[in-house]
Design a protein around this motif. Structure first.
Motif, mmCIF file in Angstrom:
data_model
loop_
_atom_site.group_PDB
_atom_site.id
_atom_site.type_symbol
_atom_site.label_atom_id
_atom_site.label_comp_id
_atom_site.label_asym_id
_atom_site.label_seq_id
_atom_site.Cartn_x
_atom_site.Cartn_y
_atom_site.Cartn_z
ATOM 1 N N UNK B 219 1.051 -1.219 0.054
ATOM 2 C CA UNK B 219 -0.028 -0.109 0.034
ATOM 3 C C UNK B 219 0.882 1.311 -0.091
ATOM 4 N N UNK B 220 0.542 1.962 -1.036
ATOM 5 C CA UNK B 220 1.445 3.392 -1.034
ATOM 6 C C UNK B 220 1.283 4.101 -0.098
ATOM 7 N N UNK B 221 2.107 4.708 0.803
ATOM 8 C CA UNK B 221 1.797 5.924 1.623
ATOM 9 C C UNK B 221 2.988 6.703 1.933
ATOM 10 N N UNK B 233 4.944 -2.320 3.005
ATOM 11 C CA UNK B 233 5.944 -1.734 2.023
ATOM 12 C C UNK B 233 6.397 -3.035 0.822
ATOM 13 N N UNK B 235 8.473 -3.108 -1.276
ATOM 14 C CA UNK B 235 9.679 -3.284 -1.695
ATOM 15 C C UNK B 235 10.408 -4.190 -0.449
ATOM 16 N N UNK B 236 10.066 -3.839 0.645
ATOM 17 C CA UNK B 236 10.816 -4.442 1.785
ATOM 18 C C UNK B 236 10.391 -6.001 1.744
ATOM 19 N N UNK B 265 9.969 -1.059 -9.612
ATOM 20 C CA UNK B 265 9.236 -0.606 -8.331
ATOM 21 C C UNK B 265 8.255 0.674 -8.722
ATOM 22 N N UNK B 267 5.308 3.483 -7.060
ATOM 23 C CA UNK B 267 5.624 4.175 -8.011
ATOM 24 C C UNK B 267 7.001 5.054 -8.369
ATOM 25 N N UNK B 268 7.883 4.386 -7.502
ATOM 26 C CA UNK B 268 9.249 4.671 -7.447
ATOM 27 C C UNK B 268 9.449 6.033 -7.106
ATOM 28 N N UNK B 269 9.058 6.641 -6.195
ATOM 29 C CA UNK B 269 9.310 7.775 -5.685
ATOM 30 C C UNK B 269 9.997 7.765 -4.379
ATOM 31 N N UNK B 271 9.923 9.488 -1.496
ATOM 32 C CA UNK B 271 9.195 9.780 -0.266
ATOM 33 C C UNK B 271 7.621 8.970 -0.408
ATOM 34 N N UNK B 272 7.751 8.104 -1.169
ATOM 35 C CA UNK B 272 6.341 6.989 -0.996
ATOM 36 C C UNK B 272 6.839 5.401 -0.828
ATOM 37 N N UNK B 273 6.200 4.954 0.116
ATOM 38 C CA UNK B 273 6.492 3.570 0.414
ATOM 39 C C UNK B 273 6.078 2.674 -0.898
ATOM 40 N N UNK B 274 6.934 2.032 -1.432
ATOM 41 C CA UNK B 274 6.340 1.287 -2.815
ATOM 42 C C UNK B 274 5.092 0.612 -2.644
#
Ligand SMILES: NC(=O)NCCC(=O)O
Ligand SMILES: NC(=O)NCCC(=O)O
Lengths: 406, 406
Positions: B219-221, B233, B235-236, B265, B267-269, B271-274
């Motif tokens: 979930x992106x946050x 997350x 990516x984790x 990944x 949105x690959x930003x 400061x966003x949890x993937x």
């Protein structure tokens, strides 16, 4: 009292510029969509009777004169750029609430003592060009114009050439304009206000945050023919580093957070062991000493993992935004405004960075938070309630007038 | 004896088509560069007196008639597409050695009994369009034409539309052509021949390999405001899965290999949890049962990690190429050819997939390996020695004649 419906309608209208199928906004800084929303904003400010100035970083200042125009303006604002998968409120709320305050002053013919301004800061998100809060940072003297101009997106385009391209390079030197105060309203982007059923967050400061770029170098080779013991796989290394970065925050509970948000694998082919991996690290804590300790732990872990796997790892710090305490008089004006409006409220420290964090270096500054659904932000489903938006803008209006009347 | 200098010069000439600064080749399948090298190849074959046919998968067949053209042709070949960071020899060696054999037959006026063909197979690498060996797979009846046409690159372009675009969609039905035998010469892509100072690898088979695509959803946050214990997350999760995939091969020493070569990944930003991570998995072992066991272990680990972190993980198998044993008569022809030429040689199993692995299903097939420097392949520094290239092509020539004379 502001016109809540007009504010809401403006938010929904601009949300169409870069609006996504999932109800969010993708309006990265200095893209054509950013130009479109800037054009909308400039036209709206001029219609509200303001004089618009653009500085050399593309920051937009819309001024409504006061009784004494020798006084420095009381400013409000935030940013109109978004994350690639951003919501409708992050940043936008602060700029359009400022516009709504100016519209309300115009409607009622209210004359402030000092001029009042609303500001749109360039590249707050830091998603396209790292670091975040870049142009408010130049304004506050944290970064030079040259540094900002040279920042590159992941395709290699620079901030400077993209600012020129969209036609928003103004002539005023960035930071020359003196501000009497700065107020920024923003969604909380976290769960606290909603959890405690509070309408207004009186923001007392912003936590410390640091960003890094890590490049892990191994050796590209064939996935089918390279025995396990001869591999120097940069992605296996990067994977362990992501795990280590995550653990570093867990070792400083409950407030520390650490994130790898961006990762690029090269050459990114299914049957090649990755030769290079690039990733970002974001470390945050309300106390700068803890952020510093986390940095040491992250560096140690990355170095150790690289050595274990015979990889190279280069770590570059790309941002250091220390913890910020806001101005007591401005925080007091927000608190009084919340009280006088009869809104439930509590003090709160921001977990996210904001332009106000840099403004606090050059002007008395405070922030107003309103709840957002489940604390979700940097997500297309980000949502805020009509009544909370209205409450926040009313607190902004009253805090500005409160401060103006001192 | 083939003309070693002419073969070497052809390799170096085609290496310019997509040549990279680091001395490699980036000539992904069905790109404009692939068209260029195909045009070069077709012209060279016609100049060598061959008749060129293109089938509906873009496979190119250049035929030199024999004394008895009712006999099925003895074929040679490999592929002219490369990895994004490929070397000058992988695939190219096999096609151009085949061409050199035909040129040599023409020069000497040697008449074979059966016709002899050289083939360029489309999309062997599988880097742009998964899986690998796609068009030889269609030829062998492993995949349908529709399946191949529908394969998408990471930008969403399909194999079919790209094949049409470069103008290499022929009319002959893929697989209609009967082959009397197939011989492929290739660099080893591994370190064994060099280690043991052998010039020729008599390839007896190819190990089993399977590919998967994994999509991890979290979930992106916001990286600054989402407490560690509330994170989902992706990516984790993906990082732990990369580690688990790596461990699965280590649990089956010494021959098992497992690789995550591609990862995206979103949105690959910074400061966003993937919210989403997509990655590939490549599992290989000479025994199919071990590959099957590895698959079970990988699925179990991915499922467990996803559950631990409250993520979703979808696993799709995109390729299953079982272990292959080559035809004893063809392997014998290679072995005899190596002996008669006086080259040191040993039997070897291929760790990489090759078009020959699919040809083995429809025709008697064998392969010839030559050493490559340090066993490095799928890397721009991939290198092979002039003398080894010459030796390999001479073995190819003699193996073909050997087989033709049976
Ligand atoms: N408010 C906000 O999301 N700003 C972006 C900078 C950060 O990552 O905190
Ligand atoms: N020879 C070669 O590198 N083929 C690509 C297919 C594979 O991954 O083995």
């Amino acid at each position: 009292q502001i016109n809540a419906q007009r504010l809401w309608d403006s938010i929904m209208e601009t949300a169409k510029i870069g609006g996504t199928a999932k109800g969010g906004i993708c309006r990265l800084t200095l893209t054509d969509l950013d130009r479109q929303v800037r054009d909308w904003f400039v036209a709206a400010c001029e219609e509200a009777g303001c004089t618009v100035t653009v500085d050399e970083m593309g920051n937009i200042f819309a001024r409504r004169p006061g009784k004494d125009n020798s006084l420095p303006p009381i400013a409000m604002g935030s940013h109109l750029d978004t994350q690639p998968t951003g919501g409708k409120f992050d940043g936008v709320l602060g700029v359009l609430s400022g516009l709504e305050v100016l519209r309300t002053l115009k409607d009622t013919g209210y004359e402030t003592n000092a001029p009042v301004e609303v500001i749109n800061w360039t590249n707050e998100e830091g998603s396209r060009f790292a670091p975040a809060m870049l142009a408010s940072g130049v304004f506050a003297g944290v970064f030079t114009r040259d540094y900002a101009d040279g920042r590159k997106d992941r395709e290699g385009k620079t901030f400077g050439e993209e600012l020129d391209r969209i036609g928003y390079r103004g002539t005023e030197k960035c930071g020359d304009r003196k501000l009497g105060a700065f107020f920024e309203i923003h969604i909380e982007q976290g769960p606290i206000l909603e959890d405690e059923d509070k309408v207004i967050g009186v923001v007392t400061g912003v936590q410390g945050m640091r960003w890094y770029e890590v490049t892990v170098t191994g050796f590209e080779s064939h996935a089918g023919t390279t025995p396990m013991h001869l591999r120097r796989d940069a992605l296996v290394g990067a994977a362990r580093m992501v795990e280590a970065v995550n653990k570093v925050a867990l070792a400083h509970p409950p407030l520390a957070v650490s994130t790898v948000g961006l990762m690029e694998v090269r050459p990114n082919s299914r049957n090649i062991l990755p030769g290079e991996v690039f990733f970002s690290v974001d470390l945050r804590h309300p106390e700068d000493e803890v952020v510093a300790a986390m940095e040491i732990e992250v560096r140690e872990a990355i170095g150790r993992i690289a050595a274990e796997l015979k990889l190279e790892a280069a770590i570059e710090q790309v941002w250091d935004s220390p913890a910020v305490k806001f101005d007591p008089a401005c925080v007091g004006a927000v608190s009084t405004a919340a009280k006088e409006n009869g809104y439930s409220h509590r003090e709160i420290v921001s977990g996210a960075g904001h332009d106000a964090a840099y403004m606090a270096r050059v002007a008395p500054t405070a922030m107003i938070f309103i709840p957002c659904e489940k604390g979700i932000s940097h997500n297309e489903v980000e949502s805020a309630e009509f009544d909370h938006v209205a409450a926040g803008a009313n607190v902004l209006l009253r805090a500005v007038l409160e401060y103006d009347n001192r």
